[in-house]
Motif scaffolding. Structure first.
Motif, short mmCIF file in Angstrom:
data_model
loop_
_atom_site.label_atom_id
_atom_site.label_comp_id
_atom_site.label_asym_id
_atom_site.label_seq_id
_atom_site.Cartn_x
_atom_site.Cartn_y
_atom_site.Cartn_z
N VAL A 41 -29.68 6.38 22.69
CA VAL A 41 -29.35 5.79 24.11
C VAL A 41 -28.04 6.00 24.42
CG1 VAL A 41 -29.83 3.78 25.41
CG2 VAL A 41 -31.38 4.32 23.48
N ILE A 101 -32.40 7.99 27.43
CA ILE A 101 -33.03 7.74 26.26
C ILE A 101 -33.55 9.41 25.86
CG2 ILE A 101 -35.01 6.93 24.84
CD1 ILE A 101 -35.05 4.74 27.07
N TRP A 134 -35.82 14.10 26.64
CA TRP A 134 -34.95 12.99 27.16
C TRP A 134 -35.70 12.42 28.38
CZ3 TRP A 134 -33.42 14.47 31.85
CH2 TRP A 134 -33.08 15.91 32.21
N VAL A 169 -33.74 -1.77 28.01
CA VAL A 169 -33.00 -1.73 26.65
C VAL A 169 -32.28 -2.87 26.71
CG1 VAL A 169 -31.62 -0.31 25.37
CG2 VAL A 169 -33.11 0.72 27.19
N LEU A 212 -35.92 -1.28 22.45
CA LEU A 212 -36.50 -0.32 23.58
C LEU A 212 -37.80 -0.95 24.01
CD1 LEU A 212 -35.93 3.25 22.28
CD2 LEU A 212 -34.60 2.01 23.86
#
Length: 184
Positions: free
Chosen positions: A60, A83, A93, A135, A149
């Protein structure tokens, strides 16, 4: 009777003599910020989280900011987070536009809306466009940083609420974050 009064007065004088320097030496509490004063928080960095599948890697990266006036919720938040999940020789991603950064001491929560993904990412078919994810971060001055997460809600399910994320329960095994709380 006179001796008893004299002893009580002497005892009171000792208590005052001992307590007075401590009361004088104590720092005054910081005054509250002036009305309309803007305080800013920021969270920056990149880290690899401890992930239970050995041949997969989850990272992250974040560059988030928020401005506060009065109260506990930010008046404005901005920035991005990403992420990344490497699995089966592929790197997936998702990039998010920050819609909330809240901070408190060594903790922070960031939420954002999905704006881009890697080509062929499963999220393209599993998730609604612009879904929200959250997050959480625990960034101590010394010791082990942690991250949590939220995951995303599937198509047809309600969006995650802005400014919400689960507890930061996974260790950061590589990289790290810098957090500036609005009160520091």
């Amino acid at each position: 009777m006179f001796n008893r009064t004299l002893r009580a007065t002497a005892l009171l004088a000792v208590v005052v003599a001992v307590a007075a320097p401590a009361a004088v030496a104590a720092p005054a509490p910081a005054p509250p910020p002036a009305q309309g004063t803007v305080m800013v928080s920021s969270l920056k960095g990149d880290g690899r989280m401890d992930y239970p599948v050995p041949d997969q890697e989850v990272r992250v990266s974040v560059d988030a900011h928020s401005a506060y006036t009065a109260g506990g919720m930010p008046q404005r938040s901005w920035g991005t987070f990403r992420i990344s999940h490497a699995q089966d020789g592929k790197l997936y991603w998702g990039e998010f536009t920050v819609d909330c950064l809240t901070t408190g001491g060594p903790t922070a929560t960031v939420t954002g809306r999905l704006v881009r993904t890697s080509p062929g990412h499963p999220w393209l078919t599993m998730l609604e466009p612009h879904t929200r994810m959250g997050v959480s971060f625990y960034v101590p001055k010394k010791g082990e940083a942690r991250i949590g997460l939220s995951g995303a809600t599937k198509k047809g399910e309600p969006l995650l609420t802005q400014c919400m994320a689960p507890a930061a329960d996974a260790k950061i095994v590589n990289g790290g974050y810098s957090l500036r709380d609005r009160r520091s």
